[in-house]
Each structure stands twice: as C-alpha cells, then as structure tokens.
Design a protein around this motif. Structure first.
Motif, short mmCIF file in Angstrom:
data_model
loop_
_atom_site.label_atom_id
_atom_site.label_comp_id
_atom_site.label_asym_id
_atom_site.label_seq_id
_atom_site.Cartn_x
_atom_site.Cartn_y
_atom_site.Cartn_z
N GLN A 60 4.12 -1.24 7.88
CA GLN A 60 4.71 -1.79 9.09
C GLN A 60 5.77 -0.87 9.68
OE1 GLN A 60 6.10 -5.73 8.14
NE2 GLN A 60 4.05 -6.62 8.17
N ALA A 61 6.52 -0.20 8.82
CA ALA A 61 7.61 0.67 9.30
C ALA A 61 7.09 1.97 9.90
CB ALA A 61 8.58 0.97 8.16
N THR A 62 6.00 2.49 9.36
CA THR A 62 5.50 3.79 9.81
C THR A 62 4.37 3.68 10.83
OG1 THR A 62 3.91 3.89 7.98
CG2 THR A 62 6.12 4.81 7.61
N GLY A 63 3.66 2.55 10.85
CA GLY A 63 2.52 2.41 11.74
C GLY A 63 1.31 3.22 11.31
N LEU A 64 1.30 3.67 10.06
CA LEU A 64 0.16 4.43 9.55
C LEU A 64 -1.08 3.57 9.48
CD1 LEU A 64 1.91 6.34 6.60
CD2 LEU A 64 1.14 7.33 8.78
N ASP A 65 -2.24 4.20 9.66
CA ASP A 65 -3.51 3.49 9.54
C ASP A 65 -3.75 3.15 8.07
OD1 ASP A 65 -6.14 2.50 10.21
OD2 ASP A 65 -6.93 4.36 9.37
N PRO A 66 -3.89 1.87 7.72
CA PRO A 66 -4.04 1.49 6.31
C PRO A 66 -5.23 2.15 5.63
CG PRO A 66 -3.54 -0.44 7.65
CD PRO A 66 -3.80 0.69 8.60
N VAL A 67 -6.35 2.25 6.32
CA VAL A 67 -7.53 2.85 5.71
C VAL A 67 -7.30 4.33 5.42
CG1 VAL A 67 -9.97 3.40 6.06
CG2 VAL A 67 -9.09 1.17 6.76
N THR A 68 -6.62 5.03 6.32
CA THR A 68 -6.31 6.44 6.08
C THR A 68 -5.37 6.59 4.89
OG1 THR A 68 -6.56 6.92 8.44
CG2 THR A 68 -5.36 8.52 7.11
N VAL A 69 -4.40 5.69 4.77
CA VAL A 69 -3.50 5.71 3.63
C VAL A 69 -4.28 5.53 2.33
CG1 VAL A 69 -1.62 4.48 2.47
CG2 VAL A 69 -1.49 4.92 4.93
N ALA A 70 -5.21 4.59 2.32
CA ALA A 70 -6.02 4.36 1.12
C ALA A 70 -6.93 5.55 0.83
CB ALA A 70 -6.85 3.09 1.29
N LEU A 71 -7.44 6.18 1.89
CA LEU A 71 -8.35 7.32 1.71
C LEU A 71 -7.67 8.48 1.01
CD1 LEU A 71 -11.14 8.62 2.40
CD2 LEU A 71 -10.09 9.42 4.53
N TRP A 72 -6.41 8.77 1.39
CA TRP A 72 -5.70 9.92 0.86
C TRP A 72 -4.74 9.55 -0.27
CZ3 TRP A 72 -7.37 14.61 1.70
CH2 TRP A 72 -8.15 14.84 2.84
N ALA A 73 -4.73 8.30 -0.67
CA ALA A 73 -3.83 7.87 -1.76
C ALA A 73 -4.04 8.67 -3.04
CB ALA A 73 -3.99 6.38 -2.01
N PRO A 74 -5.28 8.98 -3.46
CA PRO A 74 -5.43 9.76 -4.70
C PRO A 74 -4.72 11.10 -4.66
CG PRO A 74 -7.52 8.74 -4.11
CD PRO A 74 -6.60 8.51 -2.95
N VAL A 75 -4.83 11.81 -3.55
CA VAL A 75 -4.15 13.10 -3.43
C VAL A 75 -2.64 12.92 -3.49
CG1 VAL A 75 -3.73 15.06 -1.90
CG2 VAL A 75 -6.05 14.15 -2.17
N PHE A 76 -2.13 11.93 -2.77
CA PHE A 76 -0.70 11.67 -2.73
C PHE A 76 -0.18 11.26 -4.11
CE2 PHE A 76 2.81 8.61 -2.15
CZ PHE A 76 3.73 9.43 -1.53
N ASN A 77 -0.89 10.35 -4.77
CA ASN A 77 -0.43 9.86 -6.07
C ASN A 77 -0.46 10.95 -7.13
OD1 ASN A 77 0.21 7.17 -5.42
ND2 ASN A 77 -1.92 6.55 -5.56
N VAL A 78 -1.52 11.75 -7.15
CA VAL A 78 -1.58 12.84 -8.13
C VAL A 78 -0.46 13.84 -7.87
CG1 VAL A 78 -2.94 14.78 -8.97
CG2 VAL A 78 -4.03 12.58 -8.60
#
Length: 592
Positions: free
Chosen positions: A151-169
């Motif tokens: 909600q604070a960033t307005g990021l697309d949720p699906v895009t966040v989920a798509l790139w979550a593995p790269v970010f988390n690693v």
C-alpha cells in the motif's frame, strides 16, 4: 602447487585486467543463461521440469559462470579478485539460478505466493485480524508487513511475488556474508561459502512467504549470537556439579562493551517477537538453536533461552490459541511418522518425478558429506568451531517433533545450509589458510560447482510441469473468480492453483483432492465434489486445468484417463454448464 597469501601486499586498489575479464565473462554468462531461459515455450510438458527444456546456451552460461568464479576465487598471490567483481559474479549467479523462472514466464510459480498476496490484500482491506479465518491469521506479522509495503509503495503485487525469490536470496546472502565475517578470516572461504550456499539452495523456500522472511531474521539473530552476544567458555573440568557450576560462572563475554551487548540483546528479543508473530515453525527452530548454543557456553546471556521460550509460549497461548485449540503442536510427532511423511511419501509418482526427488536427496547428502569431510579436516587442523557444528545439527532436533506437511526435512536442510556450506568449504580449499588453489584444485571446483548447479536447477524447478502456469490457465482463474458470486464455492482439482489473490474472504476455495481424500476415481470422487458445489447456497465454480491434472499424475495420486473420466461424468450432471474453455483449462458453473 599453492602459493601463500602475502597479507601486506593487497594495498593496490587499481582494477586489474583479470578483474575486468572476470566481470565481462560474468556478464556474458548472464546474457547466455537468461536469454536461453526467455526462449522456453510454455507449458512445460516434461516430468523433469525446467531442466529438460532449458536450451543448451543456458548451461553454457552456467559453465562459464562457474569457471569465471573459480578464476576470480584463485585471484593471485594477494587474494581473490576485487570485492566488486566477486559481488557481481554472486549477483549473476542469483539471477541465473533463482531468477530463471522470471524470464521463462511473468507469472509467479506455485500456488502459495498467490494465496499470500490474498491474505495481505484481506488484511489491507479489513484493517483487522480475525484468527477464526485460518492458521495464517494466527501468525499475521509477515502479511501485515507485506500489506503495508504494497500500500505504501504502490508496487504491483504480482511483480513483487515474481521477483521475491531473487530479493529474498539477496537478503539471505547479505546476512550470511556478515555471519561469515565472524566465523572466518579467510576471504576465499567467505566467497566460497556464499557460492556453495546458492548452489545448495534447492529447497525453493525463497518465494513470497513468512518462512523466507523468518529465515532472514533467523540469520540476523545468528549474527548477533556469534557476534556481540558471544561468550568465551572457560576450561571444562568435568561433569561433576561443582565443576559444571565453575565452568558456567567463569565464562566471559566476547564483547566487552556492556551497552553494545544490551543493545544486541534488545534486538534479539525484538526479532524473536517478530518471528513468533510471523511463522509457526521458525520460532521453534530458533529456540532449539539458542538453547543448544547457550548450554555449550558460547552465548553470554544465560537466560536468553528462557526469554525466547516465554515469548513463544505467550504467542501460542494468546494470539494463536484459536488455531491451536484444534491443532496441537505435537499431535503428529514421532520419528517414524516424520520419516514416512518427509521421505517415503515423497519418493512416489512418475519415474521423472521420482528422479527429481532423488536428485534433491542426493544433493543434500552430498553437501552433508562434504561438510563432514570439512569438519574432520578442521578438527585435525585444530580450527573446528563448535558453534558452526551446533548451528548445523541443531535443526535436526526438530525433525521428529512434527511432520509439517511433509516439509520438515526441507526446512531443516535450509536452516543448516549456511553452516553446512562453511564446513564444506574446508573440504574444497587447500589445507593451509588463505592459500591460492592450485590448477588441479580449481578444476575440481569447477566440476563440483557445475554438478551442484545442475542438481539445484533439477531439484528447484523439477515441478515446473505443474507450478509454472500458462496465460490460458491464468485467464481461466480470473474468469472463475470474477463470475463467482459472493459465497459461491470455487473448486480446483489440486492445490497448485494460482487463486485467492483478491477473493480470499469472499469465496470458499477447495481442492477436489482434499474433498475426495485418497479416492479420486470418477465413481467416488465425482459425486463428492459435485454435491459439494451443488448444495452450496450460492452454487459453485469448478476449474479443471492442465497443471492441476499434471500434479496429480506426477505424484501418483491419479491418472490422465481417470481425470478425463471424472470430467466426462461431471459435465453430464444436472446444473453443470461449461462457461470457459481454452487450450489449458475449462471452467464449469454449477447451479444450486
């Protein structure tokens, strides 16, 4: 032959030609691998997953990357390549191994990431936590944070989920890197540990999830335990009570600044609280590790296990009590049950799927054998750090306590991985500290890394036939959720279904495999899920997809013929209407 490191000579900060070539080779491997991944055509129809359909340039890129890393790791007499180059190669590896799927498709893999987006959406819309909904709302910390960030960033949720593995690693590697600075002074070992950590991370737990968030916080706590909260144990005199009391009282803190220790202790308590509020399993893993380390005399705050246990119990007794009333934590405990759920039940299905599972097991065993060899070598050199051993083996104590949906062994291997990687590095590097690997050792490292990379890609993306979704499948789910009136049941054949992103609270979602338990034959299962949908006051929507059928077939729960027979029986029943049909999915409406 090896040459000894000259510690005083690494003062030249100029970029060396070798570093430039390593950086360029890393960029070339990135282009090769991700360009090849982007050319994969969906759906994936092989039981082996992505490893069977990735074009050969991907593997050329993997080979080039590992060769380049070994060249950079060898460096010269002053040490490995410069830090920016090593970080760049590590970033390339993260993209190649963990971002490949994001170049194959722009849809997040698996079902769970979509579900987690739905929970965050529900929390954001309601602004309140109702623990009666399901287990997730008894541990809402991560989802509340996710909702706030979106909600604070307005990021697309699906895009966040798509790139979550790269970010988390990336986050995990940052924490492991800080951890290694406390555990080894050898720069080559540090970089090697990070490389092995990536190559051994087949568990696929880095998607958008509370466990990925909890694992990062676990690593941060580990840094504080080994750093500012560490203790120097006294001489051990024996097991007599007086000797044990003297041994305990004679410990001394490694950090001599009291304010720094107090700040670190406050940070640990805060992190423990956040972990307890976010995930069911990680707090228990943390409690075991803290307790074992404290009892070994390596942690200075002697009451830290008690504090951790109190925080955990308070969360279970109060915020999570709604869920635990019907789900006791130890209800399925036992070693035999854990082995049956985590090993025996997973080695089943089609030959291709069984091979993927076997690769995962072999990869884990191989890393543990390397770690054992490294531990023996360190012990002989009198440099074995008992804290590393305790961090590596402590998670195993949780294995027989709960089956955890057959995933306990996966989680145990992940929590142990950073420390297994450190021990394994001792088996792969030369005997003397900070020596340059010989050409023979470098060749062995390249072969080892390429083997591990191939096994990791196989194990990590081995379920691509049913956890990588096509556009037609996504369109069918979107149509099903849009046409379902409030309260209508939405059914799918099996769990790998990309749903519940925006309708988590509006509609009950059920998997037919859960309704029918073990019998998925048309004669038995057909009437079960048909009556469930027909008797729902608002009716039902049934989605039958290529991926869900593949999951049942690959894991040996059904057959293609059986699924076709069940669909033929179902669509012939009263009140059933086909409303959407494409190459990979059919959507049926059931009128009550």
């Amino acid at each position: 032959m090896t040459s000894t490191l000259v510690p005083t000579s690494r003062t030249d900060k100029r970029l060396k030609p070798r570093d430039v070539w390593c950086a360029l080779a890393g960029a070339a491997s990135l282009v090769l691998a991700l360009g090849a991944a982007a050319s994969v055509v969906l759906p994936v129809n092989s039981d082996l997953g992505l490893v069977a359909v990735l074009p050969y340039p991907y593997w050329v890129g993997v080979l080039l990357l590992n060769v380049t890393f070994v060249v950079a790791l060898r460096g010269d007499a002053t040490g490995p390549a410069s830090r920016p180059v090593m970080m760049w190669l590590l970033a390339v590896q993260v993209l190649v191994l963990f971002g490949a799927a994001a170049f194959v498709t722009d849809v997040p893999r698996g079902e769970v990431a979509f579900r987690h987006l739905g929970i965050a959406d529900a929390l954001g819309d309601t602004g309140a936590v109702d623990p009666n909904i399901d287990a997730y709302f008894n541990w809402p910390g991560f989802f509340a944070l996710l909702a706030t960030v979106l909600q604070a960033t307005g990021l697309d949720p699906v895009t966040v989920a798509l790139w979550a593995p790269v970010f988390n690693v990336g986050l995990w590697l940052l924490a492991v890197a800080v951890l290694m600075r406390y555990l080894t002074q050898d720069p080559r070992r540090r970089w090697l540990v990070l490389w092995i950590f990536c190559l051994g991370n087949w568990q696929d737990q880095d998607y958008l999830s509370p466990q990925a968030f909890g694992f990062f916080l676990y690593l941060v706590v580990a840094v504080l335990l080994i750093g500012p909260l560490a203790a120097q144990p006294s001489k051990f005199r024996g097991f007599r009570p007086a000797d044990l009391v003297a041994w305990w009282r004679e410990r001394s803190p490694s950090e001599h600044r009291p304010r720094f220790r107090v700040g670190a202790l406050a940070a640990v308590i805060l992190l423990v609280t956040v972990i307890c509020a976010s995930h069911q399993l990680t707090p228990f893993m943390l409690l075991i590790t803290i307790t074992v380390l404290t009892l070994s005399g390596r942690v200075w705050p002697g009451r830290l296990p008690l504090i951790t246990a109190i925080v955990l119990v308070l969360w279970l007794v109060y915020p999570a009590s709604t869920y635990l009333i019907g789900h006791p934590p130890m209800e399925d405990a036992g070693l035999s049950a854990a082995v049956e759920s985590n090993v025996a039940e997973r080695v089943s299905g089609t030959p291709g799927h069984v091979f993927v599972v076997q690769v995962r097991v072999v990869l884990t065993v191989l890393l543990w054998l390397l770690a054992l060899a490294g531990a023996v070598r360190d012990w002989r050199r009198k440099r074995l750090d008992i804290r590393v051993v305790l961090f590596a083996v402590s998670p195993m104590l949780l294995f027989p306590s709960q089956m955890y949906g057959g995933e306990m062994l996966i989680r145990v291997s992940l929590f142990a991985l950073p420390f297994i990687a450190l021990l394994a590095s001792s088996a792969l590097l030369p005997k003397q500290r900070s020596t340059r690997p010989s050409f023979r050792t470098a060749g062995a490292l390249v072969l080892t890394f390429c083997l591990l990379a191939a096994m990791t890609v196989t194990g990590r993306f081995g379920n691509a036939r049913y956890d990588v979704f096509t556009d037609d499948e996504m369109a069918a789910i979107a149509a099903a959720e849009s046409m379902a009136p409030p309260g209508a049941a939405i059914l799918s054949s099996a769990h790998p279904t990309p749903w519940r992103t925006e309708t988590y609270l509006e509609n009950p979602h059920r998997a037919i495999e859960d309704l029918c338990k073990q019998d998925l034959t048309a004669a038995t299962c057909g009437p079960t899920f048909y009556n469930y949908a027909r008797n729902n006051p608002a009716g039902g929507i049934v989605v039958l997809m290529r991926s869900t059928e593949a999951s049942l077939v690959l894991q040996g729960d059904s057959t293609t013929n059986n699924m076709q027979e069940m669909e033929q029986w179902f669509k012939a029943q009263d009140g059933v209407e086909l409303v959407v049909s494409n190459a990979d999915a059919r959507v049926y409406r059931v009128v009550p």
